[in-house]
Design a protein around this motif. Structure first.
Motif, short mmCIF file in Angstrom:
data_model
loop_
_atom_site.label_atom_id
_atom_site.label_comp_id
_atom_site.label_asym_id
_atom_site.label_seq_id
_atom_site.Cartn_x
_atom_site.Cartn_y
_atom_site.Cartn_z
N PHE A 102 0.90 -1.31 0.03
CA PHE A 102 0.18 0.11 -0.09
C PHE A 102 0.78 1.38 0.03
O PHE A 102 0.22 2.45 -0.08
CB PHE A 102 -0.81 0.01 1.22
CG PHE A 102 -1.91 -1.10 1.18
CD1 PHE A 102 -2.89 -1.11 0.41
CD2 PHE A 102 -1.69 -2.22 1.87
CE1 PHE A 102 -3.80 -2.18 0.39
CE2 PHE A 102 -2.58 -3.34 1.97
CZ PHE A 102 -3.65 -3.17 1.23
N GLY A 103 1.98 1.17 -0.03
CA GLY A 103 2.85 2.37 -0.11
C GLY A 103 3.25 2.95 1.45
O GLY A 103 2.89 2.23 2.59
N GLY A 104 3.64 4.26 1.38
CA GLY A 104 4.08 4.88 2.80
C GLY A 104 5.42 5.32 3.08
O GLY A 104 6.08 5.17 1.60
N ARG A 105 5.99 5.77 3.96
CA ARG A 105 7.19 6.30 3.77
C ARG A 105 7.98 5.35 3.35
O ARG A 105 8.18 4.12 4.05
CB ARG A 105 7.46 7.03 5.33
CG ARG A 105 9.18 7.34 5.28
CD ARG A 105 9.12 8.11 6.49
NE ARG A 105 8.33 9.29 6.54
CZ ARG A 105 8.79 10.27 7.31
NH1 ARG A 105 9.52 10.08 8.22
NH2 ARG A 105 7.90 11.25 7.42
N GLY A 106 9.07 5.64 2.78
CA GLY A 106 10.04 4.50 2.34
C GLY A 106 9.65 3.68 1.12
O GLY A 106 10.62 2.92 0.65
N PHE A 107 8.37 3.69 0.86
CA PHE A 107 7.91 2.78 -0.04
C PHE A 107 7.01 3.53 -1.10
O PHE A 107 6.10 3.03 -1.89
CB PHE A 107 6.94 1.67 0.42
CG PHE A 107 7.60 0.84 1.51
CD1 PHE A 107 8.25 -0.28 1.04
CD2 PHE A 107 7.80 1.14 2.64
CE1 PHE A 107 8.94 -1.38 1.83
CE2 PHE A 107 8.39 0.34 3.72
CZ PHE A 107 8.84 -1.02 3.23
#
Length: 564
Positions: A531-536
């Motif tokens: 789902f993504g997010g910081r670092g992704f």
């Protein structure tokens, strides 16, 4: 069939007059909104009054002016509609609360927040409902059992905005987190209880009905939360996979806003608690979705959501102040004015007792699970939390209108008394209690310097990385990669950077630090890659996100070089 030109022209003139009246009303309302913002800004320094009290008083003064100009016929520019409140005004307020919340503090105190916001609201609901049944019948108020229970849900809903504007979340993180979190969960729980009461046959009250009410409450609470989480994850996945920002940041902003609003409307469609749904949707979107968009979209969405919430809050309090002088309701209760005042006093007393009935006992239970003195809720903090929930606001007003009126109108004496009593309680609690809030908080809590030393329980390191705009709301290196990276080699001597010990008891297993640690491990391993997010975040050459990714990688490499 003939064509009557005169009748047609007359109808067109009526429609034209109606349109002109609406335009004039909206123009005056927008002018009043601007005045509230300007006056609130001028009063910002002393903080004795906030925008809510300012809007409420300006609304009352405007209502008086309209009442005089109309010759006592009307005091309102717009007719109150609970649909206007629940469908258009409330969603941006609740979503922004979830989107802006400091997640670490919120989930670190999650058990206590749910204890106060859910269990505490249930206790307050029971106290107010039973008290109303026992006391209001003695002063010739005849309501059904369902209406008494609805009254308990109406006045269990709090409005802690005055206290939150006095508290500082950096100086008093524990207290601010508890007041803020409990306020949001309380509103959601009150609406869930209100809807649960509407769905039950209360002609014969017994144990089965009580269990059915509790089961209905749990069903609405759990399903609404799940829907909000799913909607937030869906938005994160869609934006991460399609990455609209490579072509247009406008599409990113639009899809975030529309998906957030869609979660609210889906919850309404399925007769769930839309407040709870959109709140947790906001939390999930700030944790995943917000990091998947470009930097320009991050700035835009943050300020757009905050602005919409701010304007909606002022709009609500301004209208509540104007509607307080609605001559129609006061004319109906004019022969029973003493009764209306007596009802207001009884309800205000029940609010005080119902609030105290759960704050102090549940605080004692919460303290039993805390080891650190900094995490415990001492008596002064308990008083502050109790006081923060005494104000009643827009949610109580909207639920009262939904229960006791039809499209804002009623000709029933007891219903009119309930509406006018609700108005009196909201005005008195917001203005009087709100004005007392600042000196009371100053008296109960130590100075800022003392609070910084006493309450700040989070270790501050020189390598903590915080993102732009959200400050400490998001994750640091400690959250992402463990304490050893963030604290450096010197932490071994002090024991700070050591690995988290294995839980050797149920109490240690349930402690916030270990729960946060295991959640972060699960989040990094399974959730963020999908789902993504910081670092992704998606990496697209030449995009604004590329710079933020490079900046994050540079900071991480700098931290690793420090360790070596």
């Amino acid at each position: 069939m003939g064509f009557d030109l005169g009748t047609t022209l007359q109808k067109m003139n009526i429609l034209s007059d109606t349109d002109e009246t609406s335009v004039a009303a909206i123009t005056l309302f927008v002018t009043l909104l601007c005045a509230c913002i300007v006056i609130g800004h001028l009063l910002e320094e002393n903080r004795w009054m906030n925008e809510s009290i300012t809007a409420l008083l300006i609304g009352v003064c405007t209502g008086v002016g309209i009442l005089l100009i109309s010759g006592g016929k009307s005091s309102r520019l717009l007719i109150f509609s609970e649909d206007l409140f629940f469908i258009y005004l409330l969603p941006p307020i609740i979503f922004n609360a979830g989107f802006q919340v400091k997640k670490k503090q919120f989930f670190r105190n999650f058990s206590t927040i749910m204890l106060f916001g859910a269990i505490g609201t249930l206790i307050s609901f029971v106290v107010i409902s039973l008290g109303a049944i026992g006391l209001l019948q003695q002063i010739d108020i005849n309501l059904s059992i369902g209406e008494y229970l609805a009254l308990g849900a109406i006045f269990a809903a709090t409005d802690s905005v005055c206290t939150l504007q006095v508290l500082n979340q950096d100086e008093t993180p524990l207290l601010y987190s508890l007041v803020f979190g409990e306020g949001v969960v309380n509103d959601a729980t009150s609406v869930v209880l209100f809807n649960a009461v509407q769905n039950l046959d209360l002609t014969h009250i017994n144990t089965t009905i009580a269990l059915e009410l509790f089961g209905n409450f749990l069903y609405l609470f759990i399903t609404s939360t799940i829907l909000g989480v799913v909607a937030g994850l869906l938005s994160a996945y869609v934006i991460k996979m399609l990455y609209f920002g490579r072509h247009s940041t406008d599409r990113e902003v639009a899809i975030m806003m529309l998906l957030a609003y869609l979660s609210y409307m889906l919850s309404e469609l399925f007769n769930l608690s839309a407040i709870l749904t959109v709140f947790f949707c906001g939390i999930v979107m700030s944790h995943y979705t917000w990091h998947n968009v470009t930097e320009n979209s991050r700035v835009t969405t943050k300020h757009t959501f905050a602005t919409l919430s701010f304007v909606a809050e002022i709009f609500i309090f301004l209208y509540v102040g104007m509607d307080a002088l609605d001559i129609e309701k006061w004319r109906i209760v004019s022969s029973s004015l003493k009764t209306s005042i007596s009802v207001s006093g009884i309800l205000l007393g029940l609010v005080l007792v119902g609030r105290a009935a759960f704050i102090f006992p549940l605080s004692f239970l919460s303290n039993l699970t805390k080891k650190s003195p900094n995490e415990k809720i001492d008596f002064k903090k308990q008083i502050t939390i109790w006081w923060a929930g005494l104000m009643r606001g827009a949610v109580s007003m909207a639920l009262a209108y939904k229960q006791f009126t039809s499209s804002g109108h009623t000709n029933v004496r007891d219903n009119a008394i309930m509406i006018t009593s609700t108005i009196i309680v909201v005005l008195f609690s917001t203005v009087v209690f709100g004005l007392i809030t600042k000196p009371l908080v100053r008296f109960l809590l130590p100075s800022s310097k003392q609070l910084t030393r006493m309450i700040s329980s989070e270790p501050v390191t020189s390598h903590t990385i915080t993102p732009p705009l959200l400050g400490g709301e998001q994750d640091s290196l400690t959250d992402l990669y463990g304490q050893s990276i963030a604290n450096g080699p010197t932490s071994e001597a002090s024991g700070v950077g050591q690995n988290v010990p294995r839980p050797n008891s149920l109490r240690m297993l349930l402690s916030p630090r270990t729960i946060h640690y295991y959640w972060r491990k699960f989040d990094n391993a399974f959730m963020r890659p999908v789902f993504g997010g910081r670092g992704f975040v998606p990496f697209v050459p030449g995009s604004p996100t590329e710079r933020s990714v490079h900046h994050f990688v540079e900071e991480l490499e700098k931290a690793e070089r420090t360790l070596n």
